[in-house]
Design an enzyme around this catalytic site. Structure first.
Site, PDB file in Angstrom:
ATOM      1  N   GLU A  68       0.852  -1.191   0.000  1.00  8.90           N
ATOM      2  CA  GLU A  68       0.000   0.000   0.000  1.00  8.90           C
ATOM      3  C   GLU A  68       0.887   1.240   0.000  1.00  8.90           C
ATOM      4  O   GLU A  68       1.830   1.338   0.780  1.00  8.90           O
ATOM      5  CB  GLU A  68      -0.918  -0.013   1.235  1.00  8.90           C
ATOM      6  CG  GLU A  68      -1.626   1.295   1.540  1.00  8.90           C
ATOM      7  CD  GLU A  68      -2.789   1.585   0.578  1.00  8.90           C
ATOM      8  OE1 GLU A  68      -2.870   0.928  -0.472  1.00  8.90           O
ATOM      9  OE2 GLU A  68      -3.593   2.476   0.879  1.00  8.90           O
ATOM     10  N   ASP A  83       1.458  -1.014   6.370  1.00  7.71           N
ATOM     11  CA  ASP A  83       1.895  -0.409   7.621  1.00  7.71           C
ATOM     12  C   ASP A  83       1.188  -1.034   8.820  1.00  7.71           C
ATOM     13  O   ASP A  83       0.103  -1.587   8.692  1.00  7.71           O
ATOM     14  CB  ASP A  83       1.587   1.095   7.614  1.00  7.71           C
ATOM     15  CG  ASP A  83       2.447   1.826   6.598  1.00  7.71           C
ATOM     16  OD1 ASP A  83       3.497   1.271   6.223  1.00  7.71           O
ATOM     17  OD2 ASP A  83       2.055   2.938   6.184  1.00  7.71           O
ATOM     18  N   ASP A  85      -0.404   0.330  11.038  1.00  8.48           N
ATOM     19  CA  ASP A  85      -1.366   1.274  11.631  1.00  8.48           C
ATOM     20  C   ASP A  85      -2.784   0.969  11.149  1.00  8.48           C
ATOM     21  O   ASP A  85      -3.027  -0.058  10.519  1.00  8.48           O
ATOM     22  CB  ASP A  85      -0.970   2.719  11.282  1.00  8.48           C
ATOM     23  CG  ASP A  85      -0.936   2.943   9.772  1.00  8.48           C
ATOM     24  OD1 ASP A  85      -1.406   2.045   9.026  1.00  8.48           O
ATOM     25  OD2 ASP A  85      -0.447   3.992   9.333  1.00  8.48           O
ATOM     26  N   ASP A 140      -4.700   2.347   8.852  1.00 13.57           N
ATOM     27  CA  ASP A 140      -4.879   2.243   7.403  1.00 13.57           C
ATOM     28  C   ASP A 140      -4.326   0.924   6.880  1.00 13.57           C
ATOM     29  O   ASP A 140      -4.928   0.282   6.014  1.00 13.57           O
ATOM     30  CB  ASP A 140      -4.175   3.407   6.684  1.00 13.57           C
ATOM     31  CG  ASP A 140      -4.916   4.722   6.909  1.00 13.57           C
ATOM     32  OD1 ASP A 140      -6.090   4.650   7.336  1.00 13.57           O
ATOM     33  OD2 ASP A 140      -4.317   5.789   6.671  1.00 13.57           O
TER      34      ASP A 140
END
Ligand code: TSJ
Length: 647
Positions: A439, A512, A514, A516
């Site tokens: 991503e 990641d 996180d 997202d």
């Protein structure tokens, strides 16, 4: 113990029914042969093995309550109100039957025919396995007169069976502590994991009371499962939990039994349709979840397709010249639970949990064919709602075919048919290649710079997220985020899926750590689960594990993949060091990304199991569905571990 007691035990329990196969040392030497793993999953399996024995007692009709406690000190207690494991001397071995159950591998009433009509699958014989893998285990048996007790350590008898008191009650209680020498972790019992499995067992054994209590903290947590409705309650629960709206009120239920000279079987089936485009068929044989389906599912699907078409034709809902409804059409939006209990269930193998008894297919087909037709004729409003939904599915499938052909033609006209952003690898041998789905463009850049270009391809993802939940296949074909994935992998989706065309052996999701990143992982997993399921089943999907921290001391770098690892390393380095926290993959330069995350020699990757994908699918349904309330509830309830869930 007097003679009459011994006789009673020998007659009813039967020495011949206990087969001596192997010693318990074998279990400790090769635990992997007897339980799924020596990790957290294996630890939970210990609990299931013990509970299964109590459930067998309930199936035999002698017990209606099972209590499971997680106690402080990593101890599990399972207690039932059955007859109590027999304590009389087992003549062949010359020791009490209960001792045989815990110290002889594969010993137990299950190998006989006696009262254990419907057990004898793969599970439940494992009391001795649990004993062998426990630092210690204690059993208490109440027979209405006395309380007996025996203790074992790592499978060995530590005290003879002794009477420790009097009682008017009957039942069996087992306490055990898993062995640290065997398991990687022994303090990771998860309430939710046990809760899911025990609730499932309560659905499959209507009326049985299962009470799970977590006593590890000051405030105990308790859940009581008891479902009078059995498999019907199961279907109702799934729709509630996934907040799916149903298209007809009543849950359809069939049950029936089958017997001839050789076979005895009993089946219960419940089903209901919801507004979604997905189907969920949960099948069980002797209470064991048959994750790979088998003859019971085949019989069910065949009958469902046949009856729906017959009904639709009979009432002119599809015309003579119109296409028949396909299996996929009549399953759209279906939730079904199939539970069969049979003598001598055959499974294809230890790992493939798939029912193999062929006669079951004909039995279930016949049962469903007869009863479903009657049901539909008696409930025309429900019948119409279902057929209408199936017809819509059929039309959407036709539209999907057109969209697919269009996409194919467009592809063929492109100069290179691969997506523009794909940095392909040099090797064209799918055996050795892998693709990283990344991503974000900056992370994609690092990955392209850091990869081994011979065998590693990089596909950066861009474009808007598709709400797969609300999309049928036709929308997927037009989605600019997912189309490149489909094209790059080469194996098609849905009905067109062909694993032999897969262009990479490993498909690695790299995002990641996180929120997202978690979103994109969930989206991709859900997408693979719904449209390319064999990729997950056959172990092709992985999740990359980039480090969260880089610790530097005297110019040497050490990477940490979790908070606890960071703290441990800091301690090992004697306190002071420079800590860099990576907020995203894009912050790593190509060399660092290669070194920590991509190098096949040194990296850590998570292989995605079906369970992970099912969890992702569930989360996706709840997070992306259009109802706010369940989403809020879900987030609140899971806030604690949603962060680390990291699917
Ligand atoms: F096996 C075990 F230790 F895992 C275990 C067994 C654990 C727990 C919590 C319960 C049991 C269990 C076993 N509960 N009830 C029974 N019943 C028998 O073993 C039993 C009782 C009577 C007769 C009989 O023929 O009279 C036969 C059996 C197999």
């Amino acid at each position: 113990m007097d003679n009459s007691e011994i006789n009673q035990v020998t007659q009813e329990y039967g020495a011949n029914e206990i087969q001596v196969l192997e010693g318990l040392e074998a279990v400790r030497k090769r635990p992997g042969m007897y339980i799924s793993s020596t990790g957290p999953r294996g630890l939970h399996h210990l609990v299931y093995e013990i509970v299964d024995n109590a459930i067998d007692e309930a199936l035999a009709g002698y017990c209606d309550k099972i209590e499971v406690d997680i106690l402080p000190g990593e101890i599990i207690r399972v207690k039932d109100n059955g007859r109590g494991i027999p304590v009389g001397i087992q003549p062949k071995m010359g020791i009490p039957a209960v001792t045989v159950v815990f110290t002889v591998l594969h010993a137990g009433g299950k190998f006989g025919n006696g009262s254990y009509e419907f057990s004898g699958g793969l599970h439940g014989v494992g009391a001795s396995v649990v004993n062998a893998l426990s630092e210690w285990l204690e059993v208490k048996v109440s027979d209405g007169k006395n309380v007996y007790r025996q203790r074992y350590e790592r499978g060995e008898i530590k005290s003879e069976l002794e009477i420790i008191g009097e009682t008017t009650k009957k039942g069996t209680e087992v306490l055990f502590k898993a062995d640290k020498e065997i398991f990687t972790e022994t303090d990771v019992y998860e309430f939710e994991v046990l809760e899911t499995r025990l609730r499932e067992q309560a659905f499959l054994n209507a009326g049985i009371n299962i009470i799970l209590t977590d006593k590890r903290n000051q405030e105990p947590i308790t859940e009581h499962f008891c479902y009078k409705g059995g498999v019907m309650s199961f279907v109702e629960y799934i729709h509630k939990k996934r907040s799916l709206d149903v298209i007809h009120e009543d849950i359809i239920k069939f049950s029936g039994s089958f017997s001839d000279e050789e076979h005895v079987a009993y089946a219960e089936i419940a089903l209901q349709y919801n507004e979604s485009y997905n189907d969920l068929i949960l099948s069980f044989a002797n209470n064991m979840h048959t994750t790979d389906g088998g003859t019971h599912e085949e019989g069910f699907k065949r009958a469902l397709t046949k009856v729906m078409n017959e009904y639709a034709k009979k009432f002119n809902l599809i015309k003579e010249n119109e296409k028949a409804l396909s299996g996929d059409d009549v399953r759209e939006g279906l939730t079904a639970v199939i539970s069969v209990k049979l003598k001598e269930a055959q499974f294809e193998s230890q790992t493939k949990i798939k029912l193999g008894n062929t006669y079951i297919k004909y039995f279930i087909d016949k049962l469903v064919s007869e009863k479903l037709m009657v049901y539909l004729e008696e409930n025309p409003a429900t019948a119409r709602a279902i057929i209408e939904k199936s017809l819509m599915a059929s039309r959407a499938r036709e539209a999907a075919r057109k969209a697919r052909d269009l996409a194919r033609r467009k592809n063929a006209m492109d100069s290179a048919s691969m997506p523009g952003k794909l940095a392909d690898c040099q090797s064209k041998n799918p055996q050795e290649t892998e693709i990283f789905i990344v991503e974000g463009d900056s992370a994609g850049g690092s990955a392209k710079g850091g990869r081994d270009r011979k065998i590693q391809a990089i596909l950066p993802l861009w474009g808007k997220m598709l709400n797969v939940e609300k999309a049928r296949l036709d929308r997927v074909y037009g989605n600019d985020k997912l189309m490149p994935v489909i094209t790059a992998l080469g194996c098609g989706i849905g009905e067109d899926f062909d694993i032999s065309k897969l262009r990479y052996n490993r498909v690695i999701i790299m995002a990641d750590a996180d929120v997202d990143g978690s979103h994109i992982r969930t989206l991709l997993l859900t997408f693979f689960f719904r449209f390319m399921r064999p990729l997950i089943e056959q172990g092709h999907i992985y999740i990359a594990q980039p480090p969260l921290f880089r610790l530097t001391k005297n110019k040497t770098h050490i990477y940490a993949f979790s908070d606890s690892e960071r703290d441990r390393i800091i301690e090992q380095l004697g306190g002071k060091c420079d800590i860099q926290r990576y907020k995203g993959l894009g912050e790593m330069d190509p060399e660092q990304l290669w070194e920590t995350t991509m190098n096949p020699e040194t990296r850590i990757m998570l292989k995605v199991e079906m369970e992970d994908a099912i969890a992702a699918d569930e989360i996706f349904t709840i997070l992306m569905g259009d109802k706010v309330e369940p989403r809020r509830e879900f987030i609140e309830k899971n806030a604690k571990y949603a962060q680390n869930l990291d699917i």
